[in-house]
Design a protein around this motif. Structure first.
Motif, short mmCIF file in Angstrom:
data_model
loop_
_atom_site.label_atom_id
_atom_site.label_comp_id
_atom_site.label_asym_id
_atom_site.label_seq_id
_atom_site.Cartn_x
_atom_site.Cartn_y
_atom_site.Cartn_z
N ASP A 187 57.69 -0.89 81.09
CA ASP A 187 56.96 -0.68 82.35
C ASP A 187 55.51 -1.16 82.28
O ASP A 187 54.62 -0.57 82.91
CB ASP A 187 56.98 0.81 82.73
N SER A 188 55.29 -2.24 81.55
CA SER A 188 53.90 -2.65 81.32
C SER A 188 53.25 -3.26 82.56
O SER A 188 52.05 -3.55 82.55
CB SER A 188 53.80 -3.61 80.14
N ASP A 189 54.03 -3.48 83.64
CA ASP A 189 53.39 -3.94 84.87
C ASP A 189 52.45 -2.89 85.44
O ASP A 189 51.49 -3.21 86.14
CB ASP A 189 54.43 -4.34 85.92
N VAL A 190 52.72 -1.62 85.12
CA VAL A 190 51.89 -0.52 85.66
C VAL A 190 51.28 0.32 84.53
O VAL A 190 50.18 0.84 84.66
CB VAL A 190 52.73 0.39 86.59
N ARG A 212 54.56 0.46 92.35
CA ARG A 212 55.25 -0.83 92.54
C ARG A 212 55.54 -1.09 94.01
O ARG A 212 55.37 -2.22 94.49
CB ARG A 212 56.57 -0.83 91.76
N ARG A 247 52.33 -2.04 95.82
CA ARG A 247 51.94 -3.42 95.50
C ARG A 247 52.76 -4.42 96.31
O ARG A 247 52.21 -5.37 96.88
CB ARG A 247 52.14 -3.71 94.00
N SER A 298 51.54 -9.12 87.76
CA SER A 298 52.69 -8.27 88.09
C SER A 298 53.36 -8.72 89.38
O SER A 298 54.54 -8.51 89.57
CB SER A 298 52.24 -6.80 88.21
N ASN A 322 50.55 -16.68 86.00
CA ASN A 322 51.12 -16.22 84.74
C ASN A 322 50.41 -16.82 83.53
O ASN A 322 51.01 -17.52 82.73
CB ASN A 322 52.62 -16.56 84.70
N SER A 324 50.34 -12.36 79.11
CA SER A 324 51.07 -11.12 79.37
C SER A 324 50.14 -10.03 79.91
O SER A 324 48.92 -10.12 79.77
CB SER A 324 51.71 -10.63 78.07
N GLN A 325 50.75 -9.02 80.53
CA GLN A 325 49.99 -7.85 80.97
C GLN A 325 49.28 -7.23 79.78
O GLN A 325 48.13 -6.80 79.88
CB GLN A 325 50.95 -6.79 81.56
#
Lengths: 334, 334
Positions: free
Chosen positions: A11-14, A239, A242, A287, A292, A295-296
Motif C-alpha cells: 500500500d505504498s501509494d498511501v 484512494r 484522489r 500514485s 513515473n 518509486s513512491q
C-alpha cells in the motif's frame, strides 16, 4: 534510502511506514528519570546489551553521550530514535543493521522495543516487537500489575505499552479540504493523528502519523486488528478521493504535479519545507500514474533524506544545506 | 519563428529588434480619418499597390476588411501592423515575404513605411525605409512644407515622420530596480520608453521599446545617429548590470533561471503572462551563460508566439490556449 525502507512495500501509494513499539520496564526499579546517572541505569542498559548484542546477532549499541548532534539528529529524522532519547544522559540505542529494529534504552521507559517497516504492516510490526519482548524477558523481569498490565512511566502507556503508528500521505484529503474532519473522527475508533515527528509536531506536507490512543483494558491483538480495520478504511478513502479529484480536475492536478517535478529537477537550491511540498505533490502524481520518475518509496525517502540533519556536515550553513538538498534531489530524479 | 526574426542578430543578448518607420501623406489630400470610405481613400491605396505589388517583387497586399480577428491579431502581435490599422475600414497592408517590410495604408497617415529586423540595426532599418520612400515617390507627391518638413496627421510626427524603435530586454536593470530611473532619463536625449506594443501599452516582462520623440527641426540622419549612441550606451549599461548582479547573487540568479526553465519545460498549462515572465528570466540565463537550451532569438520568438492571438484558432478558450502555449514551449525547449 533509509535502511529500513524497501521498494514495493504494501500500500505504498498511501502508506509510508508502519511502526510498532512496546514500552517495558524492569520490575522493582524506579523509572528512568528517577535513576539518571546511577548504577541502576547501568543495570538497565546491561540487560539489553546482554540480550541483543552478540549472540549471533549483528546489532549495534550506540550510547547517546558518544554521538554528535548531527548523528543524533539523523537518528531522529530516520525515525529510529526520539529526541527524548538523544537528551537522556544514560540513553542508548540498540540497532539492527537495516535499522528496522531499534531498542531505545533509558528513554521515558527503561525499554522501548521498536520495529519499523515500509508500507502498511501492523501485524508483522507487532510480531517482531513481541519476539524482542520475549528475548528480553530472559534477562529482565517486567514491571507488571495483574489488574493494569505492564507499568510505564507515563500513564498513557500503561496496560499493553503497545503503540502502533502508521505514517500516511493524505494528499488527496488535504487537497479536498477534508483531512481535518476525517482525522478528528478517528478518536471514536480509539486512534489519533499527529505530524510525522510524533506528539506535538505539526503535519509536514500532508504526512500524518495515525496511532492507537488506548493501551489500558484492551488486548494487544485487538489494537493490531483495530489499526488494520480503521487505517485500512482510511487508505481506501484516500484512494477514492484522489481518483475523484483527478477525474474532476485533471488538468489542474497534472499541471501541479509536472510543475513540482520541473522545480525539483532544476532548482539550484531548495528549503526543507519547499522540497517536502513538491515531493508530496510528486508522490501524488506517481500514485495517479501522471508521471513515473521513480518509486513512491524513493520519494518518501527523499523527504527523510532532505530533512536538515541528513544533509548536515557539522557547521554547514542553511544556505549550503539548501544547495546540497537540491543537488541530492536533482541527482535522484535524473 | 516570426519571419522577420533571424538567428545571430546583432546585440541579441539585450536587443530583440529594431524598427524604423516613415510616415508619409499625399499632397492635397485630406488625412485618412477625413476620407474614410471615399474614392480618395481608394486612390491612396492604389498608388501603393502600383508601386509595391508586382514589378518583380513578391510583396503581398492584405485588406483589413477581408481578414478575421485572429489574422489581424496575429499581425499586431508580430509587430507588422497596428491595432489602428486593423480598425480602419480602408486599412490595407503591403507585406514582404519575410514580413520585415510592411507598408500600412490608411492608418493614421496615408502611408507608414516600416522595416523590422532582429537585433540592433538602426542604420539598416532607416536605409530600407528610405528606399521604399523613394520608390513610392514615383507614384505619390508627398505633403511637404518647406519650413516644417513632411506633414502628418498627428503633429508629433511632423518634420521627418521618422520613428526608430528598439525593443530591449532590460531584465538586469529591472532586477536591480533601476529601470524606471534610467528610462526616465532618456527624455533629455530626445528618446522615450514604452511597452512592447507601443504607446500606452505597459511593459511586459521587462521588455521595453525605446524610440525617438523628436521629429521636428532635426535631420533624419541625426535621429539614427542619436539612437545608435544613446541606445548603444543603454545596451552597455544593461550588460554591466547583469554581470554585477550575477557576480553578487550568483546562486540566487542561477536558482531563478533554472526554476523558470524547469517550469517552462514541464508545466501543463501556462498563461501568457506567466510564460512571458519565465521566458524573460530564461533569456537572462542564456545571456549569462548559465544555461543554453536555445538561442536568445528563439526565446524572443516564443514570447511573441505565445501571445494570445498566435495560439488562437477561432473560438478557442483561454484554458485551451494555456494548454497550447505550454505545449509549444515544451516542444521548443525539448
Amino acid at each position: 534510502m533509509a535502511r529500513w525502507l524497501k521498494e514495493n512495500s504494501a500500500d505504498s501509494d498511501v502508506v509510508v511506514s508502519t511502526r510498532a513499539r512496546l514500552a517495558r520496564n524492569r520490575a522493582a526499579t524506579p523509572f528512568p528519570h528517577k535513576i539518571a546517572g546511577t548504577p541502576q541505569a547501568a543495570l538497565v542498559r546491561q540487560a539489553a546489551v546482554d540480550t541483543f548484542i552478540g549472540n549471533g546477532r549483528d546489532f549495534q549499541l550506540m550510547e547517546m553521550k558518544n554521538l554528535s548532534e548531527v548523528e543524533k539528529n539523523r537518528l531522529v529524522e530516520q525515525h529510529v530514535a526520539s529526541k527524548e532519547l538523544c537528551a537522556s544522559e544514560d540513553g542508548a540505542l540498540v540497532l539492527s543493521p537495516d535499522e528496522s529494529i531499534s531498542i531505545m534504552i533509558m528513554e521515558e521507559d527503561h525499554y522501548r522495543l521498536q520495529y519499523l517497516k515500509g508500507g502498511f504492516q501492523p501485524e508483522e510490526a507487532y510480531q517482531v516487537c513481541k519476539e524482542m519482548e520475549h528475548l528480553l524477558a530472559k534477562n529482565v523481569d517486567y514491571a507488571f500489575n495483574n489488574k493494569l498490565g505492564y507499568l510505564t512511566a507515563c500513564p498513557t502507556n500503561v496496560g499493553t505499552g503497545l503503540r502502533i503508528s502508521v505514517m500516511l500521505h493524505l494528499k488527496g484529503m488535504a487537497l479536498a479540504g477534508t483531512v481535518d474532519q476525517i482525522l478528528n473522527s478517528l478518536g471514536q475508533f480509539g486512534l489519533t493523528a499527529r505530524g510525522i515527528y510524533g506528539e506535538g509536531s505539526s503535519p509536514t506536507a500532508d504526512f500524518y502519523q495515525i496511532s492507537n490512543q488506548i493501551t489500558l483494558g484492551i488486548r494487544e491483538e485487538d489494537v493490531v486488528k483495530n489499526i488494520r480495520q480503521v487505517v485500512g478504511r482510511l487508505i481506501h478513502q484516500e484512494r477514492e478521493i484522489r481518483k475523484l479529484l483527478y477525474k474532476n480536475n485533471q488538468l489542474e492536478i497534472e499541471d501541479r504535479v509536472l510543475r513540482a517535478y520541473g522545480t525539483l529537477k532544476h532548482a539550484k537550491k531548495l528549503s526543507s519545507e519547499e522540497a517536502c511540498q513538491h515531493l508530496s505533490t510528486l508522490a501524488l502524481g506517481i500514485s495517479l500514474g501522471i508521471i513515473n520518475p521513480c518509486s513512491q518509496e524513493t520519494i518518501y525517502n527523499l523527504i527523510m533524506d532532505t530533512m536538515p540533519a541528513m544533509l548536515t556536515a557539522e557547521n554547514q550553513s542553511v544556505a549550503q544545506r539548501d544547495l546540497a538538498r537540491a543537488e541530492l534531489i536533482r541527482n535522484t530524479l535524473n
